[in-house]
Design an enzyme around this catalytic site. Structure first.
Site, PDB file in Angstrom:
ATOM      1  N   CYS A   1       0.763  -0.857   0.082  1.00 23.19           N
ATOM      2  CA  CYS A   1      -0.151  -0.093  -0.018  1.00 23.19           C
ATOM      3  C   CYS A   1       1.044   1.136  -0.180  1.00 23.19           C
ATOM      4  O   CYS A   1       1.412   1.401   0.849  1.00 23.19           O
ATOM      5  CB  CYS A   1      -1.093   0.034   1.347  1.00 23.19           C
ATOM      6  SG  CYS A   1      -1.419   1.415   1.438  1.00 23.19           S
TER       7      CYS A   1
ATOM      8  N   CYS B   1       0.131   3.705   2.701  1.00 21.38           N
ATOM      9  CA  CYS B   1       0.390   3.414   3.999  1.00 21.38           C
ATOM     10  C   CYS B   1       1.644   3.388   4.277  1.00 21.38           C
ATOM     11  O   CYS B   1       2.321   3.837   5.618  1.00 21.38           O
ATOM     12  CB  CYS B   1      -0.147   1.233   4.219  1.00 21.38           C
ATOM     13  SG  CYS B   1      -1.790   1.071   3.684  1.00 21.38           S
TER      14      CYS B   1
END
Length: 108
Positions: free
Chosen positions: A28, A31
């Site tokens: 991600c 993230c």
């Protein structure tokens, strides 16, 4: 930040601790953006113990808690969800601080 290894561990932590769970995944990109300042937030918000939940390894936890976007955060105290910051959008440090500050007011 300690990683949660199982559904059972997640459930035990949420029932017994005042905790913030970060739902994330290695792949991600949004993230990765928040990673540099997470250690500072852990220090700034000592009310909570912070845990990392790998979305891919603990998908059942994500489904059970309506986590369909990452990075996302859930805060628990005394077995109850006290706050959530859940969406698929990129989060800023200021947004996460606001979430944590609001969550602190609901603990106790």
């Amino acid at each position: 930040m300690e990683h949660v290894a199982s559904v059972e561990e997640f459930n035990k932590i949420k029932e017994t601790e005042t905790a913030v769970f970060l739902f994330s995944a290695d792949w991600c990109p949004d993230c990765r953006v928040i990673e540099p300042f997470l250690p500072r937030l852990e220090v700034d918000y000592p009310t909570f113990t912070f845990y990392y939940v790998d979305r891919d390894k603990l998908l059942d936890v994500c489904i059970a808690h309506d986590i369909f976007g990452i990075p996302s955060f859930l805060a628990f105290s005394e077995g109850k969800e006290v706050a959530r910051f859940v969406s698929k959008d990129r989060k800023t440090e200021e947004e996460i601080q606001t979430f944590l500050t609001e969550a602190e007011t609901k603990v106790g």
